[in-house]
Motif scaffolding. Structure first.
Motif, PDB file in Angstrom:
ATOM      1  N   UNK A   1     114.316 -33.760  10.547  1.00 21.45           N
ATOM      2  CA  UNK A   1     115.289 -34.253   9.550  1.00 21.45           C
ATOM      3  C   UNK A   1     116.384 -35.086  10.237  1.00 21.45           C
ATOM      4  N   UNK A   2     116.659 -36.271   9.659  1.00 23.49           N
ATOM      5  CA  UNK A   2     117.782 -37.082  10.152  1.00 23.49           C
ATOM      6  C   UNK A   2     118.895 -37.165   9.107  1.00 23.49           C
ATOM      7  N   UNK A   3     118.499 -37.102   7.812  1.00 23.51           N
ATOM      8  CA  UNK A   3     119.504 -37.107   6.741  1.00 23.51           C
ATOM      9  C   UNK A   3     118.919 -36.449   5.510  1.00 23.51           C
ATOM     10  N   UNK A   4     119.815 -36.101   4.574  1.00 25.94           N
ATOM     11  CA  UNK A   4     119.394 -35.454   3.325  1.00 25.94           C
ATOM     12  C   UNK A   4     120.296 -35.950   2.197  1.00 25.94           C
ATOM     13  N   UNK A   5     119.745 -35.958   0.954  1.00 22.74           N
ATOM     14  CA  UNK A   5     120.522 -36.347  -0.231  1.00 22.74           C
ATOM     15  C   UNK A   5     121.234 -35.104  -0.762  1.00 22.74           C
ATOM     16  N   UNK A   6     122.523 -35.238  -1.055  1.00 24.68           N
ATOM     17  CA  UNK A   6     123.310 -34.083  -1.499  1.00 24.68           C
ATOM     18  C   UNK A   6     124.078 -34.446  -2.774  1.00 24.68           C
TER      19      UNK A   6
ATOM     20  N   UNK B   1      89.345 -34.132   1.650  1.00 16.87           N
ATOM     21  CA  UNK B   1      90.706 -34.277   1.103  1.00 16.87           C
ATOM     22  C   UNK B   1      91.323 -35.589   1.590  1.00 16.87           C
ATOM     23  N   UNK B   2      91.702 -36.435   0.645  1.00 17.74           N
ATOM     24  CA  UNK B   2      92.304 -37.735   1.018  1.00 17.74           C
ATOM     25  C   UNK B   2      93.714 -37.520   1.568  1.00 17.74           C
ATOM     26  N   UNK B   3      94.505 -36.670   0.878  1.00 13.38           N
ATOM     27  CA  UNK B   3      95.886 -36.434   1.318  1.00 13.38           C
ATOM     28  C   UNK B   3      96.275 -34.974   1.106  1.00 13.38           C
ATOM     29  N   UNK B   4      97.001 -34.437   2.062  1.00 11.23           N
ATOM     30  CA  UNK B   4      97.592 -33.107   1.970  1.00 11.23           C
ATOM     31  C   UNK B   4      99.072 -33.292   1.655  1.00 11.23           C
ATOM     32  N   UNK B   5      99.477 -32.888   0.452  1.00  9.39           N
ATOM     33  CA  UNK B   5     100.887 -33.014   0.039  1.00  9.39           C
ATOM     34  C   UNK B   5     101.498 -31.626   0.236  1.00  9.39           C
ATOM     35  N   UNK B   6     102.185 -31.460   1.371  1.00  3.41           N
ATOM     36  CA  UNK B   6     102.647 -30.146   1.807  1.00  3.41           C
ATOM     37  C   UNK B   6     104.161 -30.045   1.605  1.00  3.41           C
ATOM     38  N   UNK B   7     104.619 -28.864   1.206  1.00 10.32           N
ATOM     39  CA  UNK B   7     106.064 -28.636   1.047  1.00 10.32           C
ATOM     40  C   UNK B   7     106.812 -29.125   2.295  1.00 10.32           C
ATOM     41  N   UNK B   8     107.848 -29.941   2.059  1.00  6.65           N
ATOM     42  CA  UNK B   8     108.587 -30.558   3.159  1.00  6.65           C
ATOM     43  C   UNK B   8     109.694 -29.613   3.628  1.00  6.65           C
ATOM     44  N   UNK B   9     109.300 -28.604   4.420  1.00  7.91           N
ATOM     45  CA  UNK B   9     110.256 -27.593   4.881  1.00  7.91           C
ATOM     46  C   UNK B   9     110.780 -27.938   6.265  1.00  7.91           C
ATOM     47  N   UNK B  10     109.863 -28.366   7.109  1.00  9.47           N
ATOM     48  CA  UNK B  10     110.192 -28.616   8.504  1.00  9.47           C
ATOM     49  C   UNK B  10     109.002 -29.386   9.072  1.00  9.47           C
TER      50      UNK B  10
ATOM     51  N   UNK C   1     110.308 -35.926   5.012  1.00  7.31           N
ATOM     52  CA  UNK C   1     111.386 -34.992   5.350  1.00  7.31           C
ATOM     53  C   UNK C   1     112.489 -35.669   6.159  1.00  7.31           C
ATOM     54  N   UNK C   2     112.145 -36.741   6.870  1.00  6.25           N
ATOM     55  CA  UNK C   2     113.125 -37.383   7.764  1.00  6.25           C
ATOM     56  C   UNK C   2     114.412 -37.762   7.023  1.00  6.25           C
ATOM     57  N   UNK C   3     114.278 -38.244   5.773  1.00  3.51           N
ATOM     58  CA  UNK C   3     115.504 -38.613   5.059  1.00  3.51           C
ATOM     59  C   UNK C   3     115.677 -37.846   3.740  1.00  3.51           C
ATOM     60  N   UNK C   4     115.010 -36.685   3.600  1.00  2.00           N
ATOM     61  CA  UNK C   4     115.165 -35.860   2.398  1.00  2.00           C
ATOM     62  C   UNK C   4     115.568 -34.420   2.730  1.00  2.00           C
ATOM     63  N   UNK C   5     115.150 -33.913   3.879  1.00  2.00           N
ATOM     64  CA  UNK C   5     115.327 -32.488   4.139  1.00  2.00           C
ATOM     65  C   UNK C   5     114.425 -31.689   3.216  1.00  2.00           C
ATOM     66  N   UNK C   6     114.712 -30.398   3.103  1.00  2.00           N
ATOM     67  CA  UNK C   6     113.909 -29.474   2.297  1.00  2.00           C
ATOM     68  C   UNK C   6     114.548 -29.358   0.906  1.00  2.00           C
ATOM     69  N   UNK C   7     113.876 -29.905  -0.099  1.00  2.00           N
ATOM     70  CA  UNK C   7     114.426 -29.827  -1.464  1.00  2.00           C
ATOM     71  C   UNK C   7     113.648 -28.811  -2.291  1.00  2.00           C
ATOM     72  N   UNK C   8     113.254 -27.701  -1.648  1.00  2.00           N
ATOM     73  CA  UNK C   8     112.596 -26.585  -2.318  1.00  2.00           C
ATOM     74  C   UNK C   8     111.414 -27.098  -3.148  1.00  2.00           C
TER      75      UNK C   8
END
Ligand code: UT7
Length: 315
Positions: A37-42, A236-245, A267-274
């Motif tokens: 993670x480098x940034x997150x929207x708040x 599987x073409x794409x794995x869309x995995x929870x962006x936790x870390x 995740x680099x510019x969103x962080x973990x948005x549950x």
């Protein structure tokens, strides 16, 4: 069912790791290599339900449907300003939907849990069009003095519209229930009868335990679902995995032996948005035109509870 529209909306404020290091004993050098993670929207001035409504409206526009066409709205959310009515009802009001709404609180795998529920409604034949929305502001429940949690999270909302079809191939839900409270709060004065220890404490997390659970549960859910549907990871073409870390995502990808380009990440510019994270990523990939008809997408989420799940959808 099949998916015919996606949308997402993010708060405008972006908080960088350097911004955090101005008031916390932390640094980009610590956060980025350990989390990706480098940034997150708040959320600052926005209301979460307005972000959610925008995401729903964009998903409906893509689907070519209007609010009046929707028979059911499932909303995944952990925390927001409303105790009641449920956020699904508030979002319905803001978007002009006149359908029943159901709120689910499953934490990070909420999108997968929501799809599992929606699939059952379609199988009963009781709905024609359904909105799934995930709206989350985890930054509301972290202590901004706790460097081990607040650096991880970001806010956002996203939505998907489903209609009748046969693109949903199955889902697998799992849980390892743990009674530890990860967050509690009290809106009002305690009742005169409460006679037990209750405190306002911010979110607390056993980071290393969650990390291990996430990797194990995700691999188990995906393995089960592949076996049950007669597919292999190579289908599987794409794995869309929870962006936790990013390290969790990389550990899962490496153990599956799948190339990086089939594991999109934001995740680099969103962080973990549950629970919003998978849906935001799905919408961003969709709007970039990454998916083609017939692609198989594997979704997986894991977190609070502890709960996890995977779902398989043909594009
Ligand atoms: O949706 C699921 C939600 N949860 C997760 O995704 C969490 C999964 N777990 C993780 O991502 C990792 O466990 C973390 C990123 C949370 C932590 O990484 P770690 O390598 O497991 O670090 P740690 O908790 O073992 O802490 C190591 C050190 C500690 O210092 P001491 O005690 O060794 O002196 C922490 O105090 O790092 C320190 N630390 C920090 N230092 C600078 C913890 N957070 C920070 C920070 N900046 N932000």
């Amino acid at each position: 069912m099949k998916l015919i529209g996606t949308g997402s909306a993010l708060p405008t404020k972006q908080v960088t790791n350097d911004d955090l290091s101005r008031f916390l004993d932390t640094s980009d050098e610590w956060i980025y290599p350990r989390t990706g993670i480098r940034s997150r929207h708040v959320i600052t001035t926005e209301e979460l339900e307005d972000l959610a409504a925008r995401a729903v409206q964009d998903a409906l526009a893509m689907a070519g449907l209007s609010a009046g066409d929707i028979d059911l709205c499932i909303c995944s959310n952990v925390i927001n300003e409303w105790v009641t009515p449920g956020l699904s009802c508030v979002i319905a009001y803001k978007t002009g939907m006149h359908c029943p709404g159901i709120d689910i609180n499953c934490g990070c795998p909420g999108f997968v849990y929501g799809m599992d529920i929606i699939d059952k409604y379609f199988r009963c034949g009781s709905v024609k069009n359904v909105v799934m929305v995930a709206a989350e502001e985890p930054t509301r429940m972290t202590a901004w003095t706790d460097r081990s949690t607040c650096v991880l999270f970001g806010d956002g909302a996203a939505a998907a519209v489903f209609t009748e079809g046969d693109a949903f191939k199955g889902s697998k839900l799992s849980a390892k229930p743990d009674p530890t409270k990860i967050w509690e709060y009290h809106l009002m004065e305690p009742t005169p009868y409460i006679d037990k220890e209750e405190r306002d404490i911010p979110m607390q997390m056993k980071g290393r335990d969650v990390f291990k659970y996430a990797v194990t549960a995700c691999l188990s859910d995906i393995g089960d679902l592949l076996a049950r549907t007669g597919h292999t990871k190579d289908d599987i073409a794409y794995f869309i995995i929870h962006q936790a870390n990013q390290r969790i995502i990389d550990a899962i990808r490496e153990r599956l032996g799948v190339p990086q380009e089939r594991f999109p990440s934001n995740i680099i510019d969103h962080g973990n948005s549950s629970s919003a994270s998978c849906l935001i990523l799905l919408d961003e990939c969709n709007r970039k035109g990454m998916f083609k008809k017939g692609d198989l997408l594997m979704f997986s989420g894991f977190g609070a509870g502890l709960q996890s799940g995977a779902a398989l959808l043909e594009w």
